[in-house]
Write an enzyme that holds these catalytic residues in place. Structure first.
Site, short mmCIF file in Angstrom:
data_model
loop_
_atom_site.label_atom_id
_atom_site.label_comp_id
_atom_site.label_asym_id
_atom_site.label_seq_id
_atom_site.Cartn_x
_atom_site.Cartn_y
_atom_site.Cartn_z
N CYS A 112 0.82 -1.22 0.00
CA CYS A 112 0.00 0.00 0.00
C CYS A 112 0.85 1.27 0.00
O CYS A 112 0.34 2.36 -0.26
CB CYS A 112 -0.94 0.01 1.20
SG CYS A 112 -1.88 -1.50 1.34
N HIS A 131 -3.43 7.00 3.04
CA HIS A 131 -3.85 5.68 2.55
C HIS A 131 -5.22 5.36 3.12
O HIS A 131 -5.48 5.57 4.30
CB HIS A 131 -2.81 4.64 2.99
CG HIS A 131 -3.21 3.23 2.73
ND1 HIS A 131 -3.81 2.84 1.55
CD2 HIS A 131 -3.11 2.10 3.48
CE1 HIS A 131 -4.05 1.53 1.59
NE2 HIS A 131 -3.63 1.06 2.76
N ASN A 136 -10.07 -0.59 0.83
CA ASN A 136 -8.62 -0.53 0.71
C ASN A 136 -8.22 -1.13 -0.64
O ASN A 136 -8.39 -2.32 -0.86
CB ASN A 136 -7.99 -1.30 1.87
CG ASN A 136 -6.46 -1.27 1.84
OD1 ASN A 136 -5.85 -0.85 0.86
ND2 ASN A 136 -5.86 -1.73 2.92
C1 LIG Z 1 -9.38 -5.52 10.74
C2 LIG Z 1 -9.95 -4.47 11.69
C3 LIG Z 1 -10.97 -3.63 10.96
C4 LIG Z 1 -10.62 -5.18 12.85
O1 LIG Z 1 -11.16 -4.22 13.73
P1 LIG Z 1 -10.98 -4.37 15.30
O2 LIG Z 1 -11.75 -3.31 15.93
O3 LIG Z 1 -9.50 -4.44 15.55
O4 LIG Z 1 -11.65 -5.74 15.55
P2 LIG Z 1 -11.03 -6.99 16.29
O5 LIG Z 1 -9.86 -7.50 15.54
O6 LIG Z 1 -10.83 -6.56 17.69
O7 LIG Z 1 -12.19 -8.03 16.18
C5 LIG Z 1 -13.35 -7.93 16.94
C6 LIG Z 1 -14.27 -9.08 16.66
O8 LIG Z 1 -14.93 -8.87 15.41
C7 LIG Z 1 -14.88 -10.05 14.65
N1 LIG Z 1 -14.90 -9.74 13.25
C8 LIG Z 1 -13.84 -9.62 12.42
N2 LIG Z 1 -14.27 -9.32 11.18
C9 LIG Z 1 -15.60 -9.22 11.23
C10 LIG Z 1 -16.59 -8.92 10.29
N3 LIG Z 1 -16.29 -8.65 9.01
N4 LIG Z 1 -17.88 -8.89 10.69
C11 LIG Z 1 -18.21 -9.14 11.95
N5 LIG Z 1 -17.32 -9.45 12.90
C12 LIG Z 1 -16.01 -9.48 12.55
C13 LIG Z 1 -13.64 -10.75 15.08
O9 LIG Z 1 -13.75 -12.13 14.82
C14 LIG Z 1 -13.58 -10.43 16.54
O10 LIG Z 1 -14.39 -11.34 17.21
P3 LIG Z 1 -13.90 -12.03 18.57
O11 LIG Z 1 -13.60 -10.89 19.50
O12 LIG Z 1 -15.06 -12.87 18.94
O13 LIG Z 1 -12.68 -12.80 18.17
C15 LIG Z 1 -8.82 -3.55 12.23
O14 LIG Z 1 -7.99 -4.30 13.07
C16 LIG Z 1 -7.99 -2.95 11.16
O15 LIG Z 1 -8.46 -2.11 10.40
N6 LIG Z 1 -6.69 -3.29 11.09
C17 LIG Z 1 -5.79 -2.73 10.13
C18 LIG Z 1 -6.12 -3.29 8.78
C19 LIG Z 1 -5.38 -2.64 7.69
O16 LIG Z 1 -5.23 -1.45 7.65
N7 LIG Z 1 -4.90 -3.47 6.77
C20 LIG Z 1 -4.31 -3.06 5.59
C21 LIG Z 1 -2.98 -2.46 5.81
S1 LIG Z 1 -2.42 -1.78 4.32
#
Ligand SMILES: CC(C)(COP(=O)(O)OP(=O)(O)OC[C@H]1O[C@@H](n2cnc3c(N)ncnc32)[C@H](O)[C@@H]1OP(=O)(O)O)[C@@H](O)C(=O)NCCC(=O)NCCS
Length: 329
Positions: free
Chosen positions: A116, A256, A286
């Site tokens: 990215c 980004h 993204n």
């Molecule tokens: C992926 C992301 C959105 C998850 O958000 P978060 O607030 O950290 O959520 P968590 O990882 O704490 O997950 C919370 C719960 O939601 C669940 N969950 C994950 N994806 C889900 C979805 N699409 N729908 C519903 N629930 C979901 C998980 O399983 C987790 O459940 P659990 O607590 O029972 O295990 C966030 O971590 C993120 O944006 N990370 C960076 C990603 C990124 O920028 N990537 C590209 C880099 S270039």
């Protein structure tokens, strides 16, 4: 960079495929819901390439528009850089495919792999080549078809990604304008937080790698989130320092587009008001290397920059990598 030939952006173009995949479409595919996706990421929909479209096809559409807006044709180019992690194939490079399609006879062409952050890495590379006098006009494209490497049975990742392309022509600009500083970096130790294990020389494609889903994106979301928030702040401050500026000089912040919460944390840290920040993650999700150029080109099309404005682009991604630039438009 101040005593060198001034180099900036002289043409812009973007392209997203027609097909839209909404959050409610995803609700039918995995155990998720619109409320979760919007509140955790800010994403409402994303564009998905047609079965017969590859990354070079998206890149081509964006490139044609960028050349047109620069008043150029392919034959004016002497360098093509495509930032992508989803090339049409391992080789030839997607840049070489485009060089042929655009009629950029003899132009140097290569792909750049910085996930990215790739578009900003590409801008820095093209700018250096032009400042040195080696080349005059470069096409820099960020293009990705993340839908091709996304596991649509994995709710942790499949809601986050989309397809698209953004292109710019980089060339000489009037004195006082153009790129003022870049800050590129990497933390290779975090590589396994966001990767695709299969299909390379370490783990070549086999029935087993397919069975074990080794050709899809793996991501440790929480760790990548922490890295993103940290480097969005540090890279922005560092690139402004290199440019001899501070946050109050920024007219438009083009981050980004991975997650609106990551963008908001950077806005708070830099005390930037909403009107100075480009956010389109809601429409495109993204799109990896395409994300920053899609945001930049959309802002340009909406008339959000005027000549002399200071534009700060900053990205982070797999590698792990980051890249930031200060550009006087
Ligand atoms: C992926 C992301 C959105 C998850 O958000 P978060 O607030 O950290 O959520 P968590 O990882 O704490 O997950 C919370 C719960 O939601 C669940 N969950 C994950 N994806 C889900 C979805 N699409 N729908 C519903 N629930 C979901 C998980 O399983 C987790 O459940 P659990 O607590 O029972 O295990 C966030 O971590 C993120 O944006 N990370 C960076 C990603 C990124 O920028 N990537 C590209 C880099 S270039």
């Amino acid at each position: 960079m101040n005593n060198l030939r001034p180099v900036g952006i002289i043409g812009t173009g973007k392209y997203v495929p027609e097909k839209i995949l909404t959050n409610s479409d995803l609700e039918k595919m995995v155990d998720t819901n619109d409320e979760w996706i919007v509140s955790r990421t800010g994403i409402k929909e994303r564009h998905i390439a047609a079965p017969d479209q590859a990354t070079s096809d998206l890149a081509y559409e964006a490139a044609i528009k960028a050349l047109e807006s620069a008043g150029m044709t392919g034959s004016d180019l002497d360098l093509i850089i495509v930032a992508t992690i989803t090339p049409d194939s391992s080789f030839p490079s997607t840049a070489c495919i485009l060089q042929d399609k655009l009629g950029a006879k003899g132009a140097a062409a290569f792909d750049l792999s910085a996930a990215c952050s790739g578009f900003v890495y590409g801008l820095a590379t093209a700018t250096s080549f032009i400042q040195s006098g080696m080349y005059n006009n470069a096409l820099v494209i960020g293009a990705d078809c993340l839908s091709r490497i996304t596991d649509y049975t994995d709710r942790n990742t499949c809601v986050l990604f989309g397809d698209g392309a953004g292109a710019v022509v980089v060339g000489e600009v009037p004195e006082g304008r153009g790129f003022k500083a870049f800050d590129l970096g990497a933390e290779g130790a975090g590589g396994s937080l966001l990767n695709i294990e299969g299909g390379g020389s370490r783990l070549p494609a086999s029935a087993e790698t397919i069975e074990n889903k080794k050709h899809y994106i793996y991501m440790n979301g929480r760790e990548v989130f922490k890295f993103a928030v940290r480097v969005m702040g540090t890279a922005t401050i560092e690139v402004l320092r290199k440019a001899g500026m501070d946050r109050t000089d920024v007219d438009l912040f083009v981050p980004h587009q991975a997650n609106v919460r990551i963008i908001q944390s950077a806005m708070q840290r830099l005390e930037l008001p909403e009107e100075k920040v480009v956010v389109n993650v809601d429409k495109y999700a993204n799109t990896s290397a395409a994300s920053i150029p899609l945001a930049l080109v959309e802002a340009a099309e909406e008339g959000r920059m005027k000549a002399g404005d200071t534009v700060l682009m900053v990205g982070f991604g797999g590698g792990l990598t980051w890249g930031a630039s200060v550009l006087v438009w």
